[in-house]
Design an enzyme around this catalytic site. Structure first.
Site, PDB file in Angstrom:
ATOM      1  N   CYS B 106       0.817  -1.221   0.000  1.00 46.86           N
ATOM      2  CA  CYS B 106       0.000   0.000   0.000  1.00 46.86           C
ATOM      3  C   CYS B 106       0.846   1.265   0.000  1.00 46.86           C
ATOM      4  CB  CYS B 106      -0.945   0.010   1.200  1.00 46.86           C
ATOM      5  SG  CYS B 106      -1.924  -1.487   1.260  1.00 46.86           S
ATOM      6  N   HIS B 399      -9.805   2.640  -1.110  1.00 48.46           N
ATOM      7  CA  HIS B 399      -8.361   2.423  -1.006  1.00 48.46           C
ATOM      8  C   HIS B 399      -7.889   1.396  -2.033  1.00 48.46           C
ATOM      9  CE1 HIS B 399      -4.450   1.507   0.481  1.00 48.46           C
ATOM     10  NE2 HIS B 399      -4.772   0.476   1.228  1.00 48.46           N
ATOM     11  N   CYS B 429       0.637   3.256   5.876  1.00 53.00           N
ATOM     12  CA  CYS B 429       1.071   1.924   6.287  1.00 53.00           C
ATOM     13  C   CYS B 429       0.903   0.947   5.142  1.00 53.00           C
ATOM     14  CB  CYS B 429       0.251   1.465   7.486  1.00 53.00           C
ATOM     15  SG  CYS B 429      -1.523   1.429   7.120  1.00 53.00           S
TER      16      CYS B 429
END
Lengths: 449, 443
Positions: B106, B399, B429
């Protein structure tokens, strides 16, 4: 978007059938391709007895453009165009000789031919006889245009008194009206009110070095305008509402310009346009107020939101943005502002009181602002499209659409490129003497003037 | 537009030989969709190309050779080995624009920004486009591991006997395809279950998590309404806003959702679909440049990329939560730049889960955590929560893993440009116990 009838009567067996049955056969209009010659055949220049000097000047200019110029009708020749110089005509009786000469050669006019008259406005005439002669040209041109077939058009240039036959905008308009760029302009008289403007270094790229903003550029006529201005050399900033951003990005990238997502009715629309062009290009030369919407309803059923949104987008936004541009120091040396009007704004249209209010408003706006633009060395004009084949008009019910698209001398709808070509001409340096005008791109629609 | 550099920072002025500035010129993304939504038929390459084309249009770069494009995807087909280069070739950029793929879960988008900004600072390139894309709808599906081995053996087999031997090992169960999961290979736990452990360890309440989610939706909706995204988003496939955005959500609505993670722990389960990010599809890009490159083109300069720090934690042995790397990286970044946690006007902490944001904040506020886990003398302290994710974050926007970094960098840079001064901190993160944190300053 496609005109099935036009395709049928111009192709294969159905073409033969249509000919046999004597059905009307609208021509497939020839559009401009970069690099093609101005005309494909010789041009006949005729004039009334008093206009010989002006005719000589026009013929001389045509020769400079590498056009084969004839001064007398020769029935064995096929002409691509006829230029009728009537600028100094003195009486209605003097119109006969040149027009009958034109009539004698009309059968020899090639398909996609052009008839262009040069005359002066009746409003500037000192006597009734002179006014009658000058106004007569108006009637001749509008009637002749209705007689022409096979994609041929007839248009006139009206030179204000004091404007010579080789003034930049006379030459610019002449070249435009002779060329395939004016394919769907028919039966129109373009007024040249001053000798302002200049002939371009390169007629193929008259907008070289200019920065142009086009609103409503994501699709349809706006996208065609962006492509045409880019083809003619302009650097483009294309504007449309954020919701149309993906199509807008496609247009921006195609013309190697930049995209600005904004709603023209937003309070900060002008400020954001100014900020964008100032930062990226330092100035702005050409503004095309193309963004427009339709919310048709009979007045008896009209809701406030339908009325208000049409007025806000179509006329209030161009008013506010133009005002902000005029107040700024961002406009270039010879600014050009061009607004989209409509034949509905000229002749009216059932169910379009709101739309016609906005489009007629645009016509009033460009007339009112013309002097202010003259002061800045620029012009403001409007273009009034008639029936144009777009996604918008494709939604009109079949029968209504079929009637609407045939109700003009060319018996077909125009294309977005036709509107774009006229706008590109008005944006060019050679159109500097045309100001406050509304030029129709309607194939000589039967409604209105 | 190119205002002189703000002097309110504590960074030493650039001296001769020191790297020059890398600036954020702008960004573009497509609206994020929920998995199985309008982008179901769009590949990573389609979406990245669309995001690139929107950026190219916004900044008038059609036909231009950009220094380099770096982007990546987390869920990636093996055929997409050159995903970014292929997207460039399909875009309006000059085909002479080089590109490379990045992948750091990510944090992919953040790492792409970091890598290119470093190249710009070193003078190796003048401009760069960093980006990321992910599709959970068009996810790669592989054959099962035993079947893969059998097929490879079969391809190597020469004799009929060898071929038969390979085929004979085939069992019906091998035909079950292997789809990607958000599970950690070393623990077998999904990301949500990992966060549930952290959430429990920090005793984060359901209410606190729902409040984060609510703020995210309301802030993002307000930003859309104010036109904030007009210069940051280009619509795609009929979507003009993030599909996950629920402008009208309320604490009551969020409170009704059933917990989905941490249901087998001793503590009450608090993580719901409302305070966890959904699986999403989308792409984002950021245009980076040297000041000179931007000035030459009259392009805006939104923010300067000041510094960044990657981090990683030992989640495998349970010393830290999976998504706590940002908490570790931030103090190192602050120390190097002579800043405190309170020296920021905006905080962009990626909302993988509402609990992730709250756990990171709690860690910095905890003297014990800061001393024992971060090796600091004292707690970093708390932040002004009104400066946190002010225009929404991943809980509302969605996301698409690799696209989040680009979304956040472009959003923060725009916030700083609108404010005209100040500094922002980003923490993103990532799987594998990793994270990348970054400081941007108004240009």
């Amino acid at each position: 978007m496609s005109d099935t009838y036009l395709n049928l009567v111009n192709n294969g067996f159905t073409k033969t059938l249509a000919k046999r049955l004597g059905l009307p056969r609208p021509a497939v209009l020839r559009r401009h391709r970069p690099g093609e010659p101005l005309l494909r055949g010789p041009v006949l220049v005729v004039h009334d007895a008093a206009s010989d000097e002006a005719a000589d000047a026009v013929a001389g200019q045509l020769l400079e453009w590498d056009v084969d110029v004839h001064r007398h009708a020769d029935t064995s020749e096929q002409f691509s165009a006829v230029v009728v110089v009537l600028t100094e005509v003195t009486s209605p009786a003097a119109l006969g000789a040149p027009l009958l000469e034109v009539g004698a050669m009309l059968r020899g006019l090639a398909p996609h031919g052009r008839v262009v008259t040069l005359s002066r406005p009746a409003s500037g005439a000192s006597t009734a006889t002179l006014a009658a002669a000058r106004q007569g040209v108006d009637g001749i041109l509008r009637s002749l245009a209705k007689e022409l077939r096979a994609g041929s058009t007839g248009n006139g240039i009206v030179l204000a008194d004091g404007v010579g036959p080789t003034a930049p905008s006379v030459l610019g308009a002449l070249r435009f009206l002779l060329s395939t760029r004016s394919a769907f302009v028919d039966g129109q008289l373009v007024q040249v009110t001053s000798e302002a403007g200049s002939v371009p270094q390169d007629w193929e790229r008259p907008l070289d070095g200019t920065v142009a903003v086009v609103t409503g550029a994501a699709r349809g006529i706006g996208a065609a305008i962006a492509r045409t201005l880019a083809r003619d050399g302009a650097t483009l900033v294309v504007v449309d509402v954020p919701a149309a951003g993906d199509a807008l990005a496609g247009v921006a990238n195609e013309v190697h310009g930049s995209a600005l997502q904004l709603d023209v009715t937003a309070d900060d629309a002008a400020a954001r346009i100014l900020e964008h062009v100032r930062a990226r290009h330092g100035r702005l030369d050409v503004v095309i107020h193309n963004a427009g919407i339709l919310r048709d309803k009979l007045l008896v059923n009209m809701k406030p939101e339908r009325w208000d949104s049409v007025l806000a987008v179509n006329v209030t936004a161009p008013l506010q943005i133009t005002e902000a541009l005029l107040d700024s120091d961002a406009l270039g040396q010879a600014p050009r502002i061009i607004c989209l009007a409509s034949t509905s704004g000229i002749a009216g249209n059932r169910g379009q009181t709101n739309y016609a209010a906005s489009k007629a408003g645009v016509i009033g706006m460009v007339q009112a602002w013309a002097p202010a633009l003259t002061e800045r060395g620029g012009t403001i004009n409007a273009v009034a499209p008639g029936f144009i084949e777009t996604d918008m008009t494709a939604k009109i019910p079949f029968a209504t659409r079929e009637v609407a698209r045939r109700l003009n001398s060319l018996q077909q709808g125009g294309r977005p490129i036709d509107v774009a070509e006229t706008i590109a001409f008005l944006a060019s340096p050679q159109a500097g003497g045309i100001n406050g005008e509304t030029v129709r791109v309607c194939g000589q629609n039967m409604v209105g003037r | 537009m190119a205002a002189p550099r703000s002097t309110n920072g504590t960074q030493p002025a650039p001296t001769e030989g020191a790297p020059r500035r890398a600036v954020v010129v702008g960004g573009n993304r497509i609206p994020f969709a929920r998995a199985g939504g309008p982008y179901t038929r769009s590949s990573n390459q389609d979406m990245l190309t669309a995001a690139l084309d929107g950026l190219v249009a916004r900044f008038g770069l059609a036909g231009e050779r950009v220094g380099e494009v770096a982007a990546g995807a987390v869920l990636k087909h093996s055929r997409d080995f050159n995903l970014t280069r292929e997207a460039v070739l399909g875009s309006a950029l000059s085909p002479e624009t080089p590109a490379y793929d990045v992948q750091q879960a990510c944090a992919t988008g953040m790492e792409a920004v970091l890598g290119l900004s470093n190249k710009i600072r070193l003078g190796q390139i003048e401009s760069g486009i960093a980006g990321g894309v992910d599709s959970t709808s068009d996810a790669p599906i592989a054959v099962s591991e035993p079947l893969r081995r059998i097929l490879l053996d079969l391809s190597r087999a020469r004799s009929t006997q060898q071929k038969l031997a390979a085929v004979a090992r085939l069992r019906p169960g091998h035909l079950t395809p292997s789809a990607p999961t958000t599970g950690e290979p070393r623990t077998g736990l999904s990301m949500g279950e990992h966060q549930a452990l952290t959430t429990a360890a920090f005793s984060l309440t359901r209410e606190a998590q729902d409040e984060i989610a609510l703020a995210s939706h309301h802030n993002l909706a307000a930003a859309y309404d104010s036109g904030f995204f007009d210069d940051l988003i280009t619509p795609y496939r009929g979507l003009t806003r993030d599909a996950n955005l629920r402008a009208d959500t309320t604490l009551e609505k969020l409170a009704k959702l059933k917990p989905v993670f941490g249901k087998h722990l001793d503590t009450p389960a608090t993580m719901t679909a409302g305070n966890s990010t959904p699986l999403s599809d989308g792409a984002s890009t950021v245009l980076l440049a040297s000041e000179a490159w931007a000035a030459e083109r009259g392009l805006p300069v939104l923010a300067t990329i000041v510094d960044a720090e990657p981090g990683a934690v030992d989640f495998v042995h349970g010393r830290d939560g999976l998504l706590m790397a940002g908490a570790h990286a931030v103090p190192r970044l602050l120390a190097r730049n002579g800043l405190t946690l309170q020296d920021f006007d905006f905080y962009e902490i990626h909302e993988a889960f509402a609990g992730t944001v709250l756990a990171n904040l709690a860690a910095w506020e905890s003297q014990e955590y800061c001393r024992e886990r971060l090796g600091l003398d004292d707690a970093l302290g708390s932040i002004d929560r009104s400066k946190l994710n002010v225009n929404g974050s991943s809980l509302a926007a969605g996301h698409p893993f690799a696209a989040t970094g680009g979304r956040i960098v472009a959003t923060l840079a725009t916030l700083l440009a609108r404010k005209g001064s100040g500094r922002g901190l980003i923490s993103v993160c990532a799987a594998g116990g990793q994270g990348v944190v970054m400081i941007l300053e108004a240009a």
